[in-house]
Design a protein around this motif. Sequence first.
Motif, PDB file in Angstrom:
ATOM      1  N   GLY A 106       0.834  -1.190   0.000  1.00 34.69           N
ATOM      2  CA  GLY A 106       0.000   0.000   0.000  1.00 34.69           C
ATOM      3  C   GLY A 106       0.866   1.235   0.000  1.00 34.69           C
ATOM      4  O   GLY A 106       1.966   1.252  -0.548  1.00 34.69           O
ATOM      5  N   VAL A 107       0.383   2.274   0.632  1.00 33.24           N
ATOM      6  CA  VAL A 107       1.140   3.515   0.783  1.00 33.24           C
ATOM      7  C   VAL A 107       1.701   3.499   2.196  1.00 33.24           C
ATOM      8  O   VAL A 107       0.956   3.448   3.174  1.00 33.24           O
ATOM      9  CB  VAL A 107       0.249   4.754   0.572  1.00 33.24           C
ATOM     10  CG1 VAL A 107       1.051   6.033   0.764  1.00 33.24           C
ATOM     11  CG2 VAL A 107      -0.402   4.729  -0.799  1.00 33.24           C
ATOM     12  N   ARG A 108       3.016   3.495   2.303  1.00 29.77           N
ATOM     13  CA  ARG A 108       3.690   3.422   3.606  1.00 29.77           C
ATOM     14  C   ARG A 108       4.391   4.752   3.854  1.00 29.77           C
ATOM     15  O   ARG A 108       5.181   5.200   3.027  1.00 29.77           O
ATOM     16  CB  ARG A 108       4.712   2.286   3.633  1.00 29.77           C
ATOM     17  CG  ARG A 108       4.210   0.953   3.118  1.00 29.77           C
ATOM     18  CD  ARG A 108       3.051   0.423   3.877  1.00 29.77           C
ATOM     19  NE  ARG A 108       3.493   0.085   5.217  1.00 29.77           N
ATOM     20  CZ  ARG A 108       2.723  -0.477   6.117  1.00 29.77           C
ATOM     21  NH1 ARG A 108       1.475  -0.753   5.835  1.00 29.77           N
ATOM     22  NH2 ARG A 108       3.188  -0.761   7.306  1.00 29.77           N
ATOM     23  N   LEU A 109       4.116   5.345   4.987  1.00 27.25           N
ATOM     24  CA  LEU A 109       4.706   6.638   5.340  1.00 27.25           C
ATOM     25  C   LEU A 109       5.813   6.451   6.372  1.00 27.25           C
ATOM     26  O   LEU A 109       5.812   5.478   7.121  1.00 27.25           O
ATOM     27  CB  LEU A 109       3.632   7.561   5.921  1.00 27.25           C
ATOM     28  CG  LEU A 109       2.402   7.784   5.038  1.00 27.25           C
ATOM     29  CD1 LEU A 109       1.350   8.580   5.794  1.00 27.25           C
ATOM     30  CD2 LEU A 109       2.777   8.490   3.759  1.00 27.25           C
TER      31      LEU A 109
ATOM     32  N   THR B  14       9.017   5.654   6.334  1.00 23.82           N
ATOM     33  CA  THR B  14       9.972   4.546   6.311  1.00 23.82           C
ATOM     34  C   THR B  14      11.362   5.120   6.050  1.00 23.82           C
ATOM     35  O   THR B  14      11.509   6.301   5.716  1.00 23.82           O
ATOM     36  CB  THR B  14       9.633   3.532   5.196  1.00 23.82           C
ATOM     37  OG1 THR B  14       9.928   4.108   3.927  1.00 23.82           O
ATOM     38  CG2 THR B  14       8.167   3.103   5.251  1.00 23.82           C
ATOM     39  N   SER B  15      12.381   4.292   6.143  1.00 17.24           N
ATOM     40  CA  SER B  15      13.730   4.769   5.846  1.00 17.24           C
ATOM     41  C   SER B  15      13.883   5.112   4.361  1.00 17.24           C
ATOM     42  O   SER B  15      14.813   5.803   3.975  1.00 17.24           O
ATOM     43  CB  SER B  15      14.769   3.718   6.254  1.00 17.24           C
ATOM     44  OG  SER B  15      14.543   2.516   5.548  1.00 17.24           O
ATOM     45  N   TYR B  16      12.945   4.627   3.531  1.00 22.54           N
ATOM     46  CA  TYR B  16      12.950   4.929   2.092  1.00 22.54           C
ATOM     47  C   TYR B  16      12.079   6.138   1.771  1.00 22.54           C
ATOM     48  O   TYR B  16      11.899   6.481   0.613  1.00 22.54           O
ATOM     49  CB  TYR B  16      12.436   3.726   1.295  1.00 22.54           C
ATOM     50  CG  TYR B  16      13.202   2.462   1.564  1.00 22.54           C
ATOM     51  CD1 TYR B  16      14.469   2.264   1.020  1.00 22.54           C
ATOM     52  CD2 TYR B  16      12.669   1.463   2.372  1.00 22.54           C
ATOM     53  CE1 TYR B  16      15.178   1.103   1.272  1.00 22.54           C
ATOM     54  CE2 TYR B  16      13.376   0.294   2.621  1.00 22.54           C
ATOM     55  CZ  TYR B  16      14.626   0.126   2.073  1.00 22.54           C
ATOM     56  OH  TYR B  16      15.329  -1.023   2.325  1.00 22.54           O
ATOM     57  N   GLY B  17      11.502   6.751   2.767  1.00 23.97           N
ATOM     58  CA  GLY B  17      10.559   7.843   2.557  1.00 23.97           C
ATOM     59  C   GLY B  17       9.162   7.271   2.406  1.00 23.97           C
ATOM     60  O   GLY B  17       8.831   6.242   2.990  1.00 23.97           O
ATOM     61  N   THR B  18       8.338   7.909   1.586  1.00 24.44           N
ATOM     62  CA  THR B  18       6.999   7.403   1.313  1.00 24.44           C
ATOM     63  C   THR B  18       7.114   6.298   0.273  1.00 24.44           C
ATOM     64  O   THR B  18       7.727   6.487  -0.768  1.00 24.44           O
ATOM     65  CB  THR B  18       6.083   8.528   0.794  1.00 24.44           C
ATOM     66  OG1 THR B  18       6.045   9.574   1.771  1.00 24.44           O
ATOM     67  CG2 THR B  18       4.679   8.018   0.543  1.00 24.44           C
TER      68      THR B  18
END
Length: 163
Positions: A110-113, A115-119
């Motif tokens: 889904g959309v993950r906010l 995280t170490s990778y950003g969005t």
Amino acid sequence: METIFKEKQKFTQWWLWLFLIGLGIFQVYGLFSQLIKDVPFGNKPMSDMGLIFFTLIPFGLIAFFWYMKLETEIDEKEIRITFIPLTKKTLKWDEIKSAAIIEYKFVGYGVRLFTSYGTVYNTKGKTGLAVELNSGEKILIGTQKAEELTKNIEKHHKNKFVI
């Protein structure tokens, strides 16, 4: 503007669909048991209306996941990300500091906010286009077509692409 890359991804994981459909079947069984056979469903049965409403939830989830898809389009001017029905984002190439195809650790779907990778915009897999904007914001777009994406970005935006 000519599209140089386009990808549509859906949730196709067998285990997700097995879970959702199994949940739906379980709920229908409870509904059948309580309303048709007149046998209360469970130790502390819900009211008939409550059970009907509760049975609609898994079918709403099935419809939601069936309809949901991640679309990525790239042209000379921008990257467009559409995660139907959740969000839509446009990244102009002049706002992008760098872009790279990376393999990442599992971050969820889904959309993950935050995280170490950003969005992160992801439906499956562990390969994606990592974009860093001039502002420092990071965005990761999952892809199942890493080679095609690499070839097209190198061809059209080599100055932004990091190998």
